[in-house]
Design an enzyme around this catalytic site. Sequence first.
Site, PDB file in Angstrom:
ATOM      1  N   ASP A 261      24.567 -36.158   8.550  1.00  0.00           N
ATOM      2  CA  ASP A 261      23.822 -35.576   9.667  1.00  0.00           C
ATOM      3  C   ASP A 261      22.489 -35.023   9.155  1.00  0.00           C
ATOM      4  O   ASP A 261      22.313 -34.780   7.964  1.00  0.00           O
ATOM      5  CB  ASP A 261      24.632 -34.466  10.365  1.00  0.00           C
ATOM      6  CG  ASP A 261      25.389 -33.611   9.379  1.00  0.00           C
ATOM      7  OD1 ASP A 261      24.873 -33.409   8.266  1.00  0.00           O
ATOM      8  OD2 ASP A 261      26.474 -33.120   9.710  1.00  0.00           O
TER       9      ASP A 261
ATOM     10  N   ASP B  16      20.098 -31.938   9.725  1.00  0.00           N
ATOM     11  CA  ASP B  16      19.969 -30.634  10.372  1.00  0.00           C
ATOM     12  C   ASP B  16      18.533 -30.140  10.252  1.00  0.00           C
ATOM     13  O   ASP B  16      17.850 -30.408   9.267  1.00  0.00           O
ATOM     14  CB  ASP B  16      20.911 -29.613   9.729  1.00  0.00           C
ATOM     15  CG  ASP B  16      22.356 -30.040   9.891  1.00  0.00           C
ATOM     16  OD1 ASP B  16      22.646 -30.731  10.878  1.00  0.00           O
ATOM     17  OD2 ASP B  16      23.169 -29.707   9.011  1.00  0.00           O
TER      18      ASP B  16
ATOM     19  N   ASP C 241      24.486 -21.459   1.212  1.00  0.00           N
ATOM     20  CA  ASP C 241      25.544 -21.287   0.215  1.00  0.00           C
ATOM     21  C   ASP C 241      25.160 -21.664  -1.221  1.00  0.00           C
ATOM     22  O   ASP C 241      25.185 -20.833  -2.113  1.00  0.00           O
ATOM     23  CB  ASP C 241      26.843 -21.988   0.652  1.00  0.00           C
ATOM     24  CG  ASP C 241      26.650 -23.430   1.099  1.00  0.00           C
ATOM     25  OD1 ASP C 241      25.519 -23.935   1.015  1.00  0.00           O
ATOM     26  OD2 ASP C 241      27.633 -24.051   1.527  1.00  0.00           O
TER      27      ASP C 241
HETATM   28  P1  ATP Z   1      28.292 -32.172   4.853  1.00  0.00           P
HETATM   29  O1  ATP Z   1      27.628 -33.333   4.167  1.00  0.00           O
HETATM   30  O2  ATP Z   1      29.768 -32.135   4.624  1.00  0.00           O
HETATM   31  O3  ATP Z   1      27.890 -32.016   6.298  1.00  0.00           O
HETATM   32  P2  ATP Z   1      26.654 -29.861   4.531  1.00  0.00           P
HETATM   33  O4  ATP Z   1      26.194 -29.097   3.318  1.00  0.00           O
HETATM   34  O5  ATP Z   1      25.603 -30.557   5.320  1.00  0.00           O
HETATM   35  O6  ATP Z   1      27.751 -30.891   4.044  1.00  0.00           O
HETATM   36  P3  ATP Z   1      27.239 -28.455   6.943  1.00  0.00           P
HETATM   37  O7  ATP Z   1      28.517 -27.816   7.367  1.00  0.00           O
HETATM   38  O8  ATP Z   1      26.699 -29.592   7.722  1.00  0.00           O
HETATM   39  O9  ATP Z   1      27.478 -28.880   5.427  1.00  0.00           O
HETATM   40  O10 ATP Z   1      26.149 -27.282   6.810  1.00  0.00           O
HETATM   41  C1  ATP Z   1      24.756 -27.519   6.801  1.00  0.00           C
HETATM   42  C2  ATP Z   1      24.065 -26.530   5.887  1.00  0.00           C
HETATM   43  O11 ATP Z   1      24.309 -25.194   6.349  1.00  0.00           O
HETATM   44  C3  ATP Z   1      24.537 -26.529   4.448  1.00  0.00           C
HETATM   45  O12 ATP Z   1      23.918 -27.526   3.671  1.00  0.00           O
HETATM   46  C4  ATP Z   1      24.171 -25.122   3.985  1.00  0.00           C
HETATM   47  O13 ATP Z   1      22.805 -25.022   3.703  1.00  0.00           O
HETATM   48  C5  ATP Z   1      24.452 -24.308   5.231  1.00  0.00           C
HETATM   49  N1  ATP Z   1      25.825 -23.770   5.253  1.00  0.00           N
HETATM   50  C6  ATP Z   1      26.933 -24.358   5.784  1.00  0.00           C
HETATM   51  N2  ATP Z   1      28.003 -23.574   5.650  1.00  0.00           N
HETATM   52  C7  ATP Z   1      27.573 -22.434   5.046  1.00  0.00           C
HETATM   53  C8  ATP Z   1      28.212 -21.216   4.659  1.00  0.00           C
HETATM   54  N3  ATP Z   1      29.524 -21.015   4.847  1.00  0.00           N
HETATM   55  N4  ATP Z   1      27.438 -20.255   4.080  1.00  0.00           N
HETATM   56  C9  ATP Z   1      26.111 -20.437   3.888  1.00  0.00           C
HETATM   57  N5  ATP Z   1      25.469 -21.567   4.234  1.00  0.00           N
HETATM   58  C10 ATP Z   1      26.175 -22.560   4.809  1.00  0.00           C
HETATM   59 MG    MG Z   2      25.910 -31.509   7.179  1.00  0.00          MG
END
Ligand code: ATP
Ligand code: MG
Length: 417
Positions: free
Chosen positions: A57, A59, A128
């Site tokens: 995705d 964001d 994170d």
């Molecule tokens: P994926 O590829 O599994 O989607 P992702 O890192 O993009 O991994 P998302 O859940 O889509 O995970 O979250 C998007 C972004 O939001 C992360 O890359 C991070 O910067 C932030 N984020 C998500 N969860 C947390 C958290 N629990 N605490 C702090 N930041 C977070």
């Molecule tokens: Mg993501």
Amino acid sequence: MNSVQPKIYSFDEHQISPDKIDEHAVYVIQKLRHAGFKAYLVGGGVRDLLLKQNPKDFDISTSARPEEVRAVFRNAILIGRRFRLAHVRFGKKIIEVSTFRAGENDSTDLIVRDNIWGSEEEDVLRRDFTINGLFYDPETQEIIDYVEGYTDLEKRILRTIGNPEVRFIQDPVRMIRLIKFCARFHFEVEPSTFRALTDLKEEILKSSSARILEELLRMLESGASKPFFQLLHQYGMLHSLLPEMAHYLNMRPESPIFSLLGEIDSEIKQKIAPPFDRCLLLSALLFPLFDEFLRARAAQENKSPHLGTITTTAEHVIDCIFNPFFSLPRRTKSIVSFLMASQYRLIPLDGKPPRRNRPPNDPFFPMALHLLKFRSIIDTSLLPHYTLWTEASFNAHAKVAAGEEEPSARPRRRRRR
Ligand code: ATP
Ligand code: MG
């Protein structure tokens, strides 16, 4: 707060090809900028582009408040209470747009709400891991890095942004996310981050079970479920979350659980099938434990239970595994127990050939057959059964298609109580 100058990486360094970036995400960023706001691509999308992987995705992080985003896009809706953000829809695709937020500073309170707006730098600092804290500007094609995430990505290191202990206490789900990235990318964990994970693993029970269940289910779908559950067990976190399963794995290190997950991962990575139903994935995770329990009980009682009893036992085993922390939705529980119990319809517990091999006309039967397929790949003695049932299922479909036979699954009338 002292402002830090970010490091800027140009196209010559990062080499992210603009055609890898979703056109709708670029459109959303441009439109927000025309309306006078700041906006960047952020998080997992930027990380995956740098790792030359296809992002799941894209964001966007912006200075616009959720209501302002909604005012810019007619196709936007606002969601979430704990974490309020906008979804901009383009057909089935959703672009997630969140407002720059300030972090939790050094407070070690569990975060329950996360809607304090901030600057772009603050927005990075509340994220994170350093590898998830990079902005990408599609207009200048620059990466903007406040947290040394770019070099950590190059060195393949996982490090929290800020003090790891504080960050894990604030939101223990970050520990599960750490294990998820270890499993997915095989990165090293930076020593103090790893120490905090080991020390604080039990904190995980303080976070919302729904959020953790969602992360576990996402990992079953990810193509890296085997290393994820192995690491979860190895780091002692499975013991907190699913103690019965951790206990079973300690007693039975040779259990087929991980091999089953490995088969699922390889099918997902080859994209052989459309995305698997979560119930099928859960049933593969739980089946070995259930099978062992059922066989032990049958041996103890010296009789083979019939299918009804097997289904109730499956429900009981699911409860034991998920209680007390998680609660599975009722419908999920009943489908998973159906899929597990159906395995004994396909291959009876007493080892005798099944009385009939007419495939039941149940909408979930194909999933039960798929579970048997996974089982037969790792235990080839089951393969003849799988072949027999697949042929029977194919013949039944052919007969129905040729009009020789009525589909036997006329919707059953429910008896009124
Ligand atoms: P994926 O590829 O599994 O989607 P992702 O890192 O993009 O991994 P998302 O859940 O889509 O995970 O979250 C998007 C972004 O939001 C992360 O890359 C991070 O910067 C932030 N984020 C998500 N969860 C947390 C958290 N629990 N605490 C702090 N930041 C977070
Ligand atoms: Mg993501």
